[in-house]
Design an enzyme around this catalytic site. Structure first.
Site, PDB file in Angstrom:
ATOM      1  CE  LYS A 184      43.540  38.234  30.647  1.00 48.81           C
ATOM      2  NZ  LYS A 184      42.376  38.866  29.998  1.00 48.81           N
TER       3      LYS A 184
HETATM    4  N1  GLU Z   1      39.162  37.562  30.805  1.00 50.08           N
HETATM    5  C1  GLU Z   1      38.158  38.407  30.264  1.00 50.08           C
HETATM    6  C2  GLU Z   1      38.766  39.421  29.316  1.00 50.08           C
HETATM    7  O1  GLU Z   1      39.831  39.207  28.795  1.00 50.08           O
HETATM    8  C3  GLU Z   1      37.285  39.039  31.323  1.00 50.08           C
HETATM    9  C4  GLU Z   1      37.987  39.933  32.268  1.00 50.08           C
HETATM   10  C5  GLU Z   1      37.109  40.381  33.424  1.00 50.08           C
HETATM   11  O2  GLU Z   1      35.933  40.112  33.436  1.00 50.08           O
HETATM   12  O3  GLU Z   1      37.677  41.020  34.314  1.00 50.08           O
HETATM   13  O4  GLU Z   1      38.174  40.418  29.010  1.00 50.08           O
END
Ligand code: GLU
Length: 423
Positions: A113
Site C-alpha cells: 500500500k
Molecule cells: N485500493 C484497492 C483495495 O484496497 C484496490 C487495490 C488494487 O486494485 O490493487 O483493495
C-alpha cells in the site's frame, strides 16, 4: 481519563487492529513461530519526502510511503491513497490487508500500500500531477509489473494511475501499462474495473442473503460512503432489487424508509457535485445511519466507523465491509455477541483487486476482454471465496473474519514454507 483516550487511540490504530486479528488467527492455526515472525512485519517500508513546486511558486515537501508487506505469492499489489491523516501505521496495516485479501481470493499477488500525507481537496490538478510524478519517480526501482503494482485508493483515481504509468514508462523508455492497474480504458485499463469493488460488495451481499435465506426485495440496505465503492455498490444493488434506504457521506446522509432512487441520486450528484439537496430523501446524520434499522449495513468509506462506542447499537443483521478496516477489533467481539453476520473487508472488498488482477493479465497479454467476461470471472472468484470463508468458519468454529485471516495466513505460510528462506 488519560488511559481511556489512550486505549481509544489504540483501538483506532489500524496496525494494532490488524495485529490483533493476525495474532488470533495465527494462534488458532498453530502457526510455526518462525513464520509468525516473518509475517507479522512488512517486508519493506519506504519513506519518501517529495518536493513539489506549488502553483504559487512556493516549494512544498510532502511525505509519502510505500509499504510492501509480502511478495511471497507474487508481485506486491495495492493502492495509493492521498489524505491529510495518512500515517505509516495505517499504510502498514493496509499493506498487510492486501496480502491477506489477495490470498483469500487466491490471486497471485502479495500485498502493498502507498500513501501521501496531503490534502488533495486543496490542491490544483497541476500540483497533484507534479506530486504524483515525483512520488512515482522516487519509487522507480521498487515498483514494476513483476515487483509491485499500485492502484487507486482513497482520493486517487484513473487519472492518478495514468500519470504514474506515464512517469514509469518515461523512465523505462517504453510504455509499460502493467505497472499500475485502475487505469483509463484507452491506456490498458480493464472494462469493469471501475465498478468492480462495488460489484464484489453486491455479490457478497447476494451470497450472504442466500446463506441466511433472505430475499433482495425485502432487504433494506444502508451504505456509508458514496465514493467509488459506495456509489457503485448502491447503484448496482438498487438496480438488482435491493431497497437502499440510507446513504451516508462524510458531511451528512440521506434516508428514505421506502427506498432511495439511486439512479436519480447519481444524476443529482453528477449535476450538483454533492448528494445534498436531493429531493427524494430526508437529511440525517451519518452516525445515526450506522445504527438505524436495516438488514445490511455497508461501511464503504474509511477506517474506524464501527467501534466499541457504537457496535452495541448496530441493528443490521449483516455487515459487509466495502472499506478497509471499518470495524475495530474491539467491535468484533460486540458484533459477534449480537450474532451479526460479518463479511470482512479482506473478502468483501476484494472485487477491486480481483479486477486489477484481470487488468494486469490483459496488459501482459495485450488482449482485452469483454465486460461480460470480466464480470463473470469476478463473480466466480467472489462466490467461491465466500464459500471458502464460510466453510472454513464452520469447520474451525471461528467467526468469518478470523476464518478469512486463517485461510489467508495458511496460504501465504504454505508458499513461504515451500519456497524456503533464502539465506
Ligand atoms: N485500493 C484497492 C483495495 O484496497 C484496490 C487495490 C488494487 O486494485 O490493487 O483493495
Amino acid at each position: 481519563m488519560a488511559t481511556t483516550s489512550h486505549s481509544i487511540e489504540q483501538e483506532k490504530n489500524p496496525w494494532e487492529q490488524q495485529r490483533a486479528r493476525f495474532n488470533l488467527a495465527a494462534e488458532k492455526l498453530n502457526l510455526d513461530e518462525g513464520l509468525w515472525r516473518v509475517l507479522r512485519q512488512p517486508n519493506r517500508e519506504i519513506i519518501v519526502h517529495i518536493p513539489v513546486m506549488m502553483d504559487n511558486g512556493q516549494l512544498e515537501v510532502f511525505t509519502g510511503y510505500r509499504v510492501q508487506h509480502s511478495i511471497a505469492r507474487g508481485p506486491a499489489k495495492g493502492g495509493v491513497r492521498y489524505a491529510p491523516d495518512v500515517t505509516l501505521d495505517e499504510v502498514r496495516a493496509l499493506a498487510s490487508w492486501m496480502t491477506w485479501k489477495c490470498a483469500v481470493v487466491n490471486i497471485p499477488f502479495g500485498g502493498a500500500k502507498g500513501g501521501i500525507i496531503c490534502d488533495p481537496k486543496q490542491m490544483s490538478r497541476g500540483e497533484l500531477e507534479r506530486m504524483t510524478r515525483r512520488y512515482t519517480s522516487e519509487l522507480i526501482e521498487f515498483i514494476g509489473p513483476e515487483k509491485d503494482v499500485p492502484a487507486p485508493d482513497v482520493n486517487t483515481n484513473e487519472q492518478t494511475m495514468a500519470w504514474m504509468m506515464d512517469t514509469y514508462s518515461m523512465h523505462m523508455r517504453q510504455t509499460v501499462t502493467a505497472v499500475v492497474t485502475g487505469k483509463p480504458l484507452n491506456m490498458g485499463g480493464s472494462r469493469g474495473r471501475r465498478e468492480a469493488t462495488g460489484r464484489g460488495v453486491m455479490i457478497i451481499c447476494d451470497e450472504s442473503i442466500k446463506h441466511l435465506k433472505m430475499a433482495r426485495e425485502s432487504t433494506r440496505v444502508i451504505i456509508q460512503g458514496f465514493g467509488n465503492v459506495g456509489s457503485n455498490a448502491a447503484l448496482l444493488m438498487h438496480k438488482a432489487g435491493y431497497k437502499v434506504i440510507g446513504i451516508g457521506e462524510w458531511d451528512g446522509g440521506l434516508y428514505n424508509s421506502k427506498g432511495i432512487d439511486i439512479q436519480a441520486l447519481w444524476d443529482h450528484r453528477q449535476k450538483e457535485g454533492t448528494i445534498h439537496g436531493f429531493k427524494g430523501a430526508e437529511r440525517v446524520a451519518t452516525e445515526d445511519l450506522l445504527v438505524t434499522e436495516c438488514e445490511i449495513l455497508v461501511p464503504a468509506a474509511t477506517e474506524n466507523v464501527i467501534t466499541s462506542a457504537n457496535a452495541d447499537q448496530v441493528k443490521a443483521k449483516v455487515l459487509v465491509e466495502g472499506a478497509n478496516g471499518p470495524t475495530t477489533a474491539a467491535a468484533d467481539d460486540i458484533l459477534a455477541d449480537k450474532h451479526v453476520f460479518v463479511m470482512p473487508d479482506i473478502l468483501a472488498n476484494a472485487g477491486g483487486v480481483t479486477a486489477s488482477y484481470f487488468e494486469w493479465v490483459q496488459d501482459r497479454q495485450g488482449y482485452f476482454w469483454k465486460e461480460s467476461v470480466v464480470n463473470s470471472q469476478l463473480e466466480d472468484i467472489m462466490v467461491s471465496s465466500f464459500e471458502d470463508v464460510v466453510r472454513y468458519a464452520g469447520t474451525h468454529h471461528v467467526n468469518n473474519r478470523i476464518a478469512a485471516y486463517m485461510l489467508a495466513i495458511d496460504r501465504v505460510a504454505y508458499t513461504i514454507r515451500q519456497r524456503g528462506i533464502y539465506a
